[in-house]
Structures are given as structure tokens and as C-alpha cells.
Write a protein that holds these residues in place. Sequence first.
Motif, mmCIF file in Angstrom:
data_model
loop_
_atom_site.group_PDB
_atom_site.id
_atom_site.type_symbol
_atom_site.label_atom_id
_atom_site.label_comp_id
_atom_site.label_asym_id
_atom_site.label_seq_id
_atom_site.Cartn_x
_atom_site.Cartn_y
_atom_site.Cartn_z
ATOM 1 N N PHE A 9 1.086 -1.428 0.117
ATOM 2 C CA PHE A 9 0.059 0.126 -0.545
ATOM 3 C C PHE A 9 1.330 1.171 0.231
ATOM 4 O O PHE A 9 1.926 1.404 -0.829
ATOM 5 N N SER A 10 0.629 2.238 1.160
ATOM 6 C CA SER A 10 1.197 3.659 0.841
ATOM 7 C C SER A 10 3.058 3.509 1.093
ATOM 8 O O SER A 10 3.598 3.739 0.582
ATOM 9 N N GLU A 11 3.303 1.674 1.919
ATOM 10 C CA GLU A 11 4.717 2.143 1.945
ATOM 11 C C GLU A 11 5.211 1.725 0.888
ATOM 12 O O GLU A 11 6.716 1.980 0.671
ATOM 13 N N THR A 57 2.511 4.952 -4.918
ATOM 14 C CA THR A 57 1.909 5.784 -4.696
ATOM 15 C C THR A 57 0.292 4.890 -5.440
ATOM 16 O O THR A 57 -0.866 5.807 -5.171
ATOM 17 N N GLU A 58 0.340 4.626 -6.716
ATOM 18 C CA GLU A 58 -0.756 3.759 -7.047
ATOM 19 C C GLU A 58 -1.469 3.231 -5.123
ATOM 20 O O GLU A 58 -2.609 2.809 -5.145
ATOM 21 N N GLY A 59 -0.119 2.395 -4.586
ATOM 22 C CA GLY A 59 -0.512 1.909 -3.186
ATOM 23 C C GLY A 59 -0.650 2.805 -2.028
ATOM 24 O O GLY A 59 -1.896 2.223 -1.927
ATOM 25 N N LYS A 60 -0.865 4.113 -2.064
ATOM 26 C CA LYS A 60 -1.457 4.925 -1.508
ATOM 27 C C LYS A 60 -2.986 5.114 -1.488
ATOM 28 O O LYS A 60 -3.526 5.293 -1.188
ATOM 29 N N LYS A 61 -3.170 5.309 -2.882
ATOM 30 C CA LYS A 61 -4.442 5.455 -3.512
ATOM 31 C C LYS A 61 -5.183 3.943 -3.044
ATOM 32 O O LYS A 61 -5.583 4.695 -2.946
ATOM 33 N N LEU A 99 -6.712 -1.233 11.350
ATOM 34 C CA LEU A 99 -5.898 -1.788 11.864
ATOM 35 C C LEU A 99 -4.840 -2.277 10.700
ATOM 36 O O LEU A 99 -4.968 -2.668 10.825
ATOM 37 N N GLY A 100 -3.903 -0.963 10.433
ATOM 38 C CA GLY A 100 -2.875 -1.057 9.702
ATOM 39 C C GLY A 100 -3.323 -0.786 8.549
ATOM 40 O O GLY A 100 -3.708 0.296 8.154
ATOM 41 N N ASN A 146 0.915 0.711 8.634
ATOM 42 C CA ASN A 146 0.815 1.899 8.293
ATOM 43 C C ASN A 146 -0.157 2.793 8.704
ATOM 44 O O ASN A 146 0.313 4.001 8.231
ATOM 45 N N SER A 147 -0.568 2.809 10.148
ATOM 46 C CA SER A 147 -1.742 4.039 10.547
ATOM 47 C C SER A 147 -2.927 4.697 9.099
ATOM 48 O O SER A 147 -3.021 5.883 9.178
ATOM 49 N N ALA A 148 -2.942 4.281 8.560
ATOM 50 C CA ALA A 148 -3.404 4.416 7.325
ATOM 51 C C ALA A 148 -4.432 4.980 7.587
ATOM 52 O O ALA A 148 -5.229 6.527 7.735
#
Length: 685
Positions: free
Chosen positions: A101-103, A106-110, A127-128, A187-189
Motif C-alpha cells: 500500500f502506501s509503503e 503512489t498507486e498503493g497509497k491511493k 488497524l493497518g 501504515n496507520s492509514a
Amino acid sequence: MLHHKLINPKSIAVIGASNNVQTPGGRVLKNLQNHNFKGELFAVNPKETEVQGVKCYQNIKDIPAVDLAIIAIAAKFTLETIKILVKEKNTKGFIIFSAGFSEKDTEGKKLEQAIVDEINAVGGTLLGPNNIGLINQNYAGVFTTPIPKLDNNGADFISGSGATAVFIIEAAMATGLTFSSVYSVGNSAQIGVEEVLEHLDETFDKNTSSKVKLLYIESIENPQKLLKHATSLIKKGCEIAAIKAGSSSAGSRAASSHTGALANSDVAVDALFKKAGIVRCYGRNELITVASIFMHPELTGKNIAIITHAGGPAVMLTDALSKNGLNVPEIKGKESEELLEKLYLGSSVSNPIDFLATGTAEQLATIIDYCEHKFDKIDAMVVIFGSPGLFEVYDVYDVLHKKMRDCKKPIFPILPSVVNVKNEIDYFVSKGNINFPDEVLFANALGKVANTAKPETIEIKTIANNLEKIRTIINNAENGYLQPQQVKELLLAAKVPVVNEAVCSTKKDCLNTVKEFGFPVVMKVVGPIHKSDVGGIILNITSEERLIASFDTIMKIEGATSVLIQPMKKGIELFIGAKKETNFGHLVLCGLGGIYIEVLKDIQAALAPVSNTEAIEMIQNLKSYKIIQGVRNQKGVDEPKFAEIIEKISNLVTIVPEIAELDLNPLLGNSEEIFAVDARIRIEK
């Protein structure tokens, strides 16, 4: 607030469940079953009909409504899974093990944000992702081992790193430290360390909640939230220790002022922890040791009795305690002579109390009784006991176990013999005790705990009479450094004493100013930021001829627009600064001024608002404090006035958040007065 279905679910679905317990989906299902989850369990795997004895659904759409979903599938499948769970299964709790994901990119963050949006829309809690899960007394929702012993009196542990959480759990279990809960935020999303701490604060029950909180933090996204809830918990009777990783000076930004260069993010972390009352640690073992100290009765004084049957560890412990501001006082008098008669020949009771390698369990009990009842100056005991491997020492650890419960004074057991006495230590730990394997690590940790002050309530003293004037100056100012006259007006409005000064653009202005001020005067360049670096300060000007020559010299400096003239004053050079440190708020700093600030870098920092008590503590914690006090028949500085100006600067930056950097360097101080001689203020609206 974390949703109750994440904390205490009545049903859990493992998405990606497996019969292979060496996969996250397989191991978490095994952990849930082995550690007494009492609700309903569902498994989802398109290739199975039963997983580890649990009915398995091939399609997530077929499962019943479920409180909590633990997701262990590839990242690209998670969003569609989440949509089904929130819209069709009334799921409110989510743990996502999956990475990518965000780690990652950019696509993972989206993708991560899209998942958060779906969960937020139904008021759920995530959580995660990219974490190991959650362990509490309701369920073991992690894919890792070991699962620690859980009880209400154990520590609540929140970690930004799953691997670090596992390593800390492993090391803690060996010492006997237990846990009440473990949260891995990944990742504390949606929720991070701060939000979990907020939950622990808002649900705190003095009768049932753990009073020890441990934090491993890699990024402080909301410092004010962390400060608020840590302070609140500590005021409710909790103790908190934390590691903040990734705060090296290499990460600090270049800055134009002394304050900017000195006040980096790590200084801000220190200041935040200090204001909250958090004990800052720098490694896993230190965190565990501090937590273990928290689990013992609170130390109410600084006088420690060392009880040992080994000389070397006692000497090292004595040195380390002394370096941390704790005392190992000499024990003497009638009672000590009495005690000595009860021990073998060659023993010593002066402190450390050494009852030799041949000392017995009965002798240990007697020594502890004397420290508890007859040695009034002793506040706590440290017992060092191992074995050369000649005989078993279960009886010694039975004595320790009993005395730790009977005595009012804290007893800290240091058990360094991890091979010869492994079985006895395991036995000691199995009875609910916590031990310390290393005497120096223990002493350093005890010193940190003893020297970390509790948080205080601070009220901002608003500059009510001049608030409108201050706002007018700021509102009319442009971004960047204020002009000297604006700086002077702002400081005067904040009731900060400043030396008389005048900005002069011509020689005639200089001569008129000197008629008012009188000689001697000092002349400074206006324009360049660092005046001394460009030769822009000329001291002790005592004649009109030198005044004119100095004006000509300074105006030749590149960037010079005018000169600043002040009466020549004497005193100890001091420094006060302030800097807006991202979302931490303002850091306020103090120290010796002039060149000392650059050479010694001897500063103390606190997060605004700074109370008078904090300001005095900042001054007294400076390495150069003796100079401020006065040395070698030289008078010192008026400390209350110095503290008062620190407090005034704190108040100013609190009510004027547009101040990005502020330098009073130097202030000149003596036993009667302190005033700012040079000041810079940068505005960032």
C-alpha cells in the motif's frame, strides 16, 4: 475512539485463511483458536471447505454478518473485499495484514485511501494495513508468535513496527514482564499510535485498566494529540515509556537562525515527551527495563541499598546509580553493627551490603528486614543474586518472592546468572515476578524514571492590554524577517525588555542619536542576517570620529541598508529563541548567548506554552548554569527575570502562531536587569 467491534468482537472472519500455519492467514486462525477466542469464527478461502476445523466459505458474499474481518490476501483484492464487508456484512472492525500500500508506491497509497474512505463511511475502524495485528484479552488477532501472557496489570503496548513488537514481546517474556494488550498500527492509514493512545485514555478505568503504556513510534503525525492523551493518562496515575525512532540530526533542515539550526525535530520530540511526562528510551531492552521498573512500587526517594553476594556487579551498579543522580548512602551505626554480627565473617554492611558468595537465603531475609524496618534513610533495595553453579538457589528466590510482596519499600531483583540459575529464574518468573538481567541497564533506566517529572497544568498568560497592538504589527507585516523597528515594537508590546536603539541611514542621524544616548555605543549592520559573520558589529565606539568611520565601514558591507546604534552595555550574554517545529507547535529555547550558542550548543528546550516552573528548570539544567549563577566573584544573572522573559516569549509565540523563528541573541544580563540587545523575528503567515 476505536470501534468496540475491533476491541471485543463477537464474530471474526479470517479472509485468506489457510491450513498452512506458516502463512499469515493460517497462523492467525491457529492463534485465535489456541488463545480462547469465545465468539464465532469464519474462514474464507476459495479453495477450501474447512480450514483447521473451521467451516470455510469459498466466497466472502456467503459468510454471515461479522464484527471483525482479519484480511490476509493480496493488496489488489482488498478494496473489493472491504466494500462487500461494509455494505453487506455490517463489519465495523478491520485488520489488514497485507502489504503493498502506501509503503510501496503512489498507486498503493491511493488504494489504501480508498479502503479508508469505505471504512470511514460506516464509522468502522481499520488497524493497518501492513501490520501484524492486535492482541488483547478478548482475542489474539496476530499472525506472529509468541503470544505473551496477558493480564490487566500488564503493559498496553502500541507499536508502529510489527517486527519490533515481536522482538520486544520475546525479550519481555524472558524477564517476566506481561502485557494487557498489543497494538501494531502498521501504515496507520486510519489510526496510528496517537489514536490508540486516545482510545486507552478515553476508556481508562482506574480499577481495571493497565497503568503502564509502552510506545514504539516511527512517525508522530499528531504531536498535540499525543501530548494531550499522554498527559491525561499520566495524571490519571499511568506511566508511559516510549521509543521515537528516526530522529537523528541528519534529518534536520538547514535554517537561517541560531534557533532554527539548533531546534530540530529530535529536540521537539524530547520537549514533547518531557512536557507529557513520558520516559524516553532509545532501545528495546531499555524500554523493557523501564516498563519493568514501572511494574514495581514507585520509588519515593533517591537512597538505594544494594544487597549483593558479588562485588563486581555491586560496584558497577553503584557507579551507574550515582551518575544518574541516585544515592547509595553509607549505612552505619548500632543497627548496622547488629546486622553484621548476623552475617558470615568477611561480609560488609556499609552499602553495598555484601553477604558473600556463601550467603544464605536466611541471611538475605534478615538484610531485607533491616533495610525495611531499621535503616530509615533507605528508600529502596536492589538485590543482586546469581550463582557460581555449585548449588541450587530456589530458597533465595522464594525469599525474594515473599519479601517483594510484604515490604513497602521497592525491591528490585537483578538476576544476572542466566545459565547457572536458569531454572530458578524461570521458577521465579512463573510466580509472577519480574527480574532485571543487567545492573547497569537497570540503573540507567531507574535514573530516567526517577528524573522524569510529572506533567503540570499550564495556563497561557495572555498579554491582554497589548494584544491588539501585537496583532496590528503582525497583520501589517510581510512574510520574512521583520524590520528592526517592528521587532522592537513587538517585543515591547510583549513586555520583553529591550535596550534602547535607533536605526540610522545617514551620518547626521548617527550623530543625533549619540547626543541622545551618549558614548560609548555599539553599531550594527542592518540587512545581513548574521551580523558578526560579515564584520557588521563594532563595539565600544567612544568618539564622533570613530562613529563616522564605523558608519562608513559598515555601509560598505554587501546588503547593508542602514545601521543600528545602541548604548554599550555590559553583562553576561544570554540567549532565548523560539521556532515553529512543523505540527509540534513552537519550541522555546534558552542558553548562554553570543558565540557560546554556536560553540557550546548548550541549550534547553521546551514546547510552548512554557510555565515559570519549566522556565526555571530549563535555566538550571544548562551545563553553563554555574556561569548564570555567578563564578569567581563575578555576579550572576537574575534567574527569576530570565525565566520571566522565557515565559513571555512562550506566551508571544503561543498567541502569534505566525512567528516561524525568533532569536534574542544576545540578551545582556546581570544581577539587576536583563534586556535584549539583538533580536530577529521571522514571520510565516
